[in-house]
Design a protein around this motif. Structure first.
Motif: not given
Length: 144
Positions: A19-28, A32-38, A42-46
């Motif tokens: 994303a080269e510095g652009a902010q990306v939402s958790a939903g997006e 992109r990561a093909d991961a369950p949002r919730k 939790a991973i992003l919080l860590e």
């Protein structure tokens, strides 16, 4: 073995690097990561608590990398999410060094040298591979 949690985290971080510095939402990021949002949240919080990402709250919130992608290694991320890279605690110089419960003596352990070599080789590769390297790879992001 690399956990699914670490895989999701790494995929999300590579998406942020792309994303080269652009902010990306958790939903997006979850797409992109093909991961369950919730689970990814939790991973992003860590990762945020460990200064790998910066989160912004609110309606227009999202995530950005806390440092340049070439300054964040796979080893650092895996250690944050999964813990030591070592296969046994007796060969972990950074995190959680301790004698194995079933080992009578560290000095005469017949497994320790091989496990230390495996740890060193793994660490060398993962400490030398950054989010920038992964972002620049020829693999196309299926969600982009």
């Amino acid at each position: 073995m690399l956990s699914q949690k670490a895989k999701y985290g790494l995929r999300a971080l590579v998406a942020l690097a792309r994303a080269e510095g652009a902010q990306v939402s958790a939903g997006e990021l979850s797409v992109r990561a093909d991961a369950p949002r919730k689970f990814l949240e939790a991973i992003l919080l860590e990762l945020s608590r460990n200064q790998i990402v910066v989160s912004r709250r609110g309606k227009f919130g999202g995530y950005v990398l806390a440092r340049a992608p070439d300054a964040i290694t796979f080893a650092e991320v895996i250690r944050v999410i999964d813990g030591p890279l070592a296969l046994a605690p007796c060969v972990s110089p950074r995190l959680g060094f301790r004698k194995c419960a079933d080992c009578p003596d560290l000095a005469t352990c017949t497994l320790r040298e091989a496990l230390a070599r495996a740890r060193d080789a793994t660490a060398e590769v993962l400490e030398g591979y950054t989010l920038a390297d992964a972002a620049a790879s020829g693999v196309v992001d299926p969600a982009a």
